[in-house]
Structure formats: structure tokens, C-alpha cells
Write an enzyme that holds these catalytic residues in place. Structure first.
Site, PDB file in Angstrom:
ATOM      1  N   GLU A 284      36.506   5.527  70.217  1.00  0.00           N
ATOM      2  CA  GLU A 284      37.778   6.216  70.604  1.00  0.00           C
ATOM      3  C   GLU A 284      38.768   6.657  69.822  1.00  0.00           C
ATOM      4  O   GLU A 284      39.830   6.256  69.528  1.00  0.00           O
ATOM      5  CB  GLU A 284      38.248   5.261  71.608  1.00  0.00           C
ATOM      6  CG  GLU A 284      37.521   4.634  72.765  1.00  0.00           C
ATOM      7  CD  GLU A 284      38.127   3.806  73.911  1.00  0.00           C
ATOM      8  OE1 GLU A 284      39.309   3.548  73.697  1.00  0.00           O
ATOM      9  OE2 GLU A 284      37.454   3.471  74.924  1.00  0.00           O
TER      10      GLU A 284
ATOM     11  N   GLU B 103      31.019   2.034  77.439  1.00  0.00           N
ATOM     12  CA  GLU B 103      31.863   0.844  77.898  1.00  0.00           C
ATOM     13  C   GLU B 103      32.220   1.408  79.268  1.00  0.00           C
ATOM     14  O   GLU B 103      32.412   2.478  79.532  1.00  0.00           O
ATOM     15  CB  GLU B 103      33.298   0.958  77.196  1.00  0.00           C
ATOM     16  CG  GLU B 103      33.478   0.435  75.885  1.00  0.00           C
ATOM     17  CD  GLU B 103      34.765  -0.027  75.011  1.00  0.00           C
ATOM     18  OE1 GLU B 103      35.666   0.250  75.997  1.00  0.00           O
ATOM     19  OE2 GLU B 103      34.759  -0.042  73.956  1.00  0.00           O
TER      20      GLU B 103
END
Ligand code: FCB
Length: 438
Positions: free
Chosen positions: A165, A343
């Protein structure tokens, strides 16, 4: 209805080193910006820190035994850069490297495929003080760090992600300041975002330079952007929002340039050096997607509270069909390699019942609906190869400290006792059957 998954589908769970390891200054580990940030009063709720967290550094064998009980086929984890290189560059800390060597060995012995992430936010404090992600020398240090790990682990670790991220590193770390290093400078943030992409490109080259057979990718968090109705204004808002914020990394990586709306919205291009875009646009072997929720727009703009929707403890709307729509959107707009959901999961305020168990039925329902929507996206033609539930166990949730629980396994932070939740038992059955029953 039974949703069966392809034979080799990689079911797993994910964690990140700072969130679980603890042992923040043991075994020669250097300080990271998250150590510094969490030790600064007022930054993390309740003054919580990752100093001990889940004590995974000392308990990794027992944790792998739990992974076996869940029947995980894969485990996604990240490496603490300062455990391996206490100052981010320069001398290697052999005992740090040995720790990951033992972890990977234990995973392999348990028949669990390791998915490694090089950087999940715990940037070396020493490199931060030397200019952080703005100083391009540090991008080369990242590539060198990648090579050190690859040399040691390449015989056992196939899947290598550069960053987790990058958007959160840039925007939460340098715009809102809610994450380490806690700065508030949007112009700098945009440069950080670009430099992270260059670092990703350099690390990709460096990993492949060590071993061309490694599978190299990156992990991006993407929120779907939905229109609440078919009013052209709602549709426009949703599209603009996607273009401005969700294309930041997808565009340069898979198209080789920044989306014009992202550039316009963020006030112009960052400084781009000759060769940067080519580095960034190197072909990848996989794309990791972290999905939690969506943004919804109507003719007035962002809908902050969607009537009738369930919200998690993070205040994120639960909307599994948005995952299917998003996978299709990314698949049709970009030439992407195989996708792994790296995720997905939900935080709910779990309770331990009188029977000592955690009947986390809302988490179970969340996962079930997202598994099903992923399977449907695969039927639509999206090549999804695996699914890592966030998270293996409750852990340090960044600025929220220990107040948010995402685990398939409950952690009692007083005693470090682990208890598999009902969602964990259910997931074990999904993995065993390789199917989800609705
Ligand atoms: C993601 C992070 C992960 C965890 C989840 C809830 O953004 O990658 O570490 O905090 O959110």
C-alpha cells in the site's frame, strides 16, 4: 449453493512485521519510523506500541502450528528492514536475517507457501533522518535491501512484493500525519508516492538480478468507487473519484503514465527523472490487491453513511459486490498479471463467550460474502489465484493501537494466549473443501 475454487487456489492469511513481531529492539534490530512514532506521546491511541505486539518474534513456531491447524496453504508476512539492516543500509545484522531464515524454514516444513513483502511501512529511522523517501539514494538502499533478502531466501520464497500500500505510506504518512512519520505536506507526499514507485522499479530489477525466476509484484489497496444511482452527476462523481485517487499507482505501473485527473487534482506532476516511468512500468508477475470497502457517490457527492448498510468497527461499509465490480474494472482497464487478494477482512468488537470461544459471526459473514464475490469475478474472467485473509491474528492496528481486532485468531494481549475464532474454524473448513457454501 456451493462455490468451488480452482484446484491450486492459494488460501492464506496475512500479517505485517510491525503489527505482530514485537522485540522492537532485540537481536540487534534498529529503530524504524513506527518505533519512533508509537513512542511519541499522543500518536497512537492509548499510547499503544508495537514493542511487544503479539510477541511473534518469540512465538513464531507456535503461530505456525496454528496456521497448520487452519490448514493455510500460504502465509503473507513482511520483513522488518531494520532487523536485517539496523540503519537501513550498510552493515547487515546476521541475527535478523537468521530470524527470517528460520521463519521461512518453518513455513516450508509446514507446507505453507511464504509470500514475502519487503516493506510494510516500518521504514528505517536512520534513512528517514537522511531524507526519507525524498532522497533518491534511499531508493537504491531499498533495492540493495531487496537483493540481500533475495540472496538468502530465494531458494524457498517464490513470491516477492516490493511495497504494501504505497498510497497509505504517502497519504497517511505525509498528508494526514496519522501514520509515521507523521508529516503534513501534500507536495512532499506526491513526491514520496512517485519515489516509492521508482523504488519499486529498482527493487524489481534487483530481485530479478539475483534470480530471474522469482515472482515479483506489488500490493495496492483499492477502494471501489460506486455511483448510488444512474444520475449522470452521481456517475461523474464516482468516476472522478476513481481517476483521482485509485489510479495513482495502477496507471504508472500498468500504463506507464499518471492519470491526467490524478495529476490535475493533486496540483501537477511530481519531479520525474529520465527513465523513471520505464522502471515503474516493468512487467510484473502478480498484482496484490487489498480490498476492504468502497466509496459511494450520489448527485451531491460522497455518501458518508449508506442507509441500510452494515459498517465494521473501522467504520468501513460492508459491500462485497463492490469487490467483484472492482476486480472486473481493473481487469478490463489494465493489462494486469494474475491477481492475489493480499488482504481482506473485517474488524469487529469480538467478545469471548462463556464457553471461552469467540463466535464472530459477523466476520465470518463478511469473509463468506467476499469469497463468493471473488469467485463470481473469476467466473467473469478475472484471473484471481489466491486469497490472504487479513489477519491471521488480532494485532497492532497502527494509529488505532490494539483497539481494532481483525484476526481469525484472538490474541489476549495480557497473556499472549491465542484462541481460534469461529471464523477461523469456518475458514479451515473452506480451505479443506476448497469451496464456500452459501
Ligand atoms: C491495511 C494494512 C494492514 C492493516 C489493514 C487493516 O491497510 O495493509 O496492515 O492495517 O489495512
Amino acid at each position: 449453493m456451493n462455490y468451488t475454487f480452482p484446484h491450486n487456489f492459494l488460501w492464506g492469511a496475512a500479517t505485517a512485521c510491525y503489527q505482530i513481531e514485537g522485540a522492537w529492539d532485540e537481536g540487534g534490530k534498529g529503530e524504524s519510523i513506527w518505533d519512533r512514532f508509537s513512542h511519541t506521546p499522543g500518536k497512537v491511541i492509548n499510547g499503544d506500541t508495537g514493542d511487544v505486539a503479539c510477541d511473534h518474534y518469540h512465538r513464531y513456531e507456535a503461530d505456525i502450528a496454528l496456521m497448520r491447524r487452519l490448514g493455510l496453504k500460504a502465509y503473507r508476512f513482511s520483513i522488518s528492514w531494520t532487523r536485517v539492516l539496523p540503519f537501513g543500509a550498510g552493515s547487515i545484522n546476521p541475527s535478523g536475517l537468521d530470524f527470517y531464515d528460520r521463519l521461512v524454514d518453518a513455513l516450508c516444513a509446514a507446507n505453507i507457501e511464504p509470500l514475502l513483502t519487503l516493506h510494510h511501512w516500518d521504514f528505517p529511522q536512520a534513512l528517514h533522518e537522511a531524507g526519507g523517501w525524498i532522497n533518491r539514494t534511499n531508493l537504491n538502499h531499498f533495492a540493495d535491501y531487496a537483493a540481500i533478502l533475495a540472496k538468502r531466501l530465494r531458494d524457498r520464497v517464490k513470491y516477492w512484493a516490493s511495497f504494501n500500500e504505497p498510497g497509505v505510506i504517502a497519504w497517511d504518512g505525509y498528508v494526514s500525519g496519522e501514520h509515521a512519520p507523521g508529516e503534513r505536506d501534500p507536495v512532499k507526499a506526491k513526491q514520496v508516492a512517485h519515489n516509492l514507485m521508482v523504488a519499486h522499479g529498482l527493487a524489481t530489477q534487483s530481485l530479478r538480478g539475483v534470480d530471474s525466476s522469482l515472482k515479483v509484484g506489488i500490493v495496492l489497496n483499492q477502494w471501489m468507487s460506486d455511483a448510488a444511482d444512474d444520475d449522470p452527476k452521481s456517475i461523474r462523481y464516482a468516476e472522478d473519484a476513481w481517476n483521482r485517487s485509485e489510479t495513482t499507482f495502477l496507471h504508472p505501473i500498468f500504463k506507464g503514465y499518471y492519470h491526467p485527473e490524478y495529476i490535475e487534482f493533486s496540483g501537477g506532476l511530481p519531479e520525474i527523472q529520465a527513465g523513471d516511468m520505464k522502471l515503474i512500468g516493468q512487467k510484473l508477475d502478480f498484482l496484490g490487491i487489498n480490498f476492504y470497502s468502497r466509496n459511494l457517490y450520489n448527485a451531491q457527492g460522497h455518501v458518508d453513511e449508506v442507509a441500510g448498510s452494515e459498517y465494521t468497527d473501522m467504520d468501513w461499509e460492508v459491500c462485497a459486490p463492490a469487490l467483484r465490480r472492482m476486480l472486473n474494472k481493473i481487469n478490463s482497464e489494465y493489462n494486469v498479471p494474475p491477481i492475489y487478494i493480499t488482504e481482506n477482512g473485517a474488524s469487529f468488537p469480538d467478545e469471548v463467550s462463556g464457553d471461552g470461544k469467540v463466535h464472530d459471526l459477523r466476520r465470518l459473514a463478511y469473509l463468506k460474502s467476499h469469497f463468493i464475490q471473488t469467485r463470481l469475478a473469476m467466473q467473469d474472467g478475472v484471473d484471481v489465484r489466491g486469497y490472504m485473509v487479513w489477519s491471521l491474528m488480532d494485532n497492532f492496528e497502527w494509529g488505532h493501537g490494539f483497539t481494532k481486532r481483525f484476526g481469525l485468531i484472538r490474541v489476549d494481549y495480557e497473556t499472549q494466549k491465542r484462541t481460534i475464532k469461529e471464523s477461523g474454524d469456518w475458514y479451515a473448513n473452506v480451505i479443506r473443501m476448497n469451496a464456500v457454501e452459501e
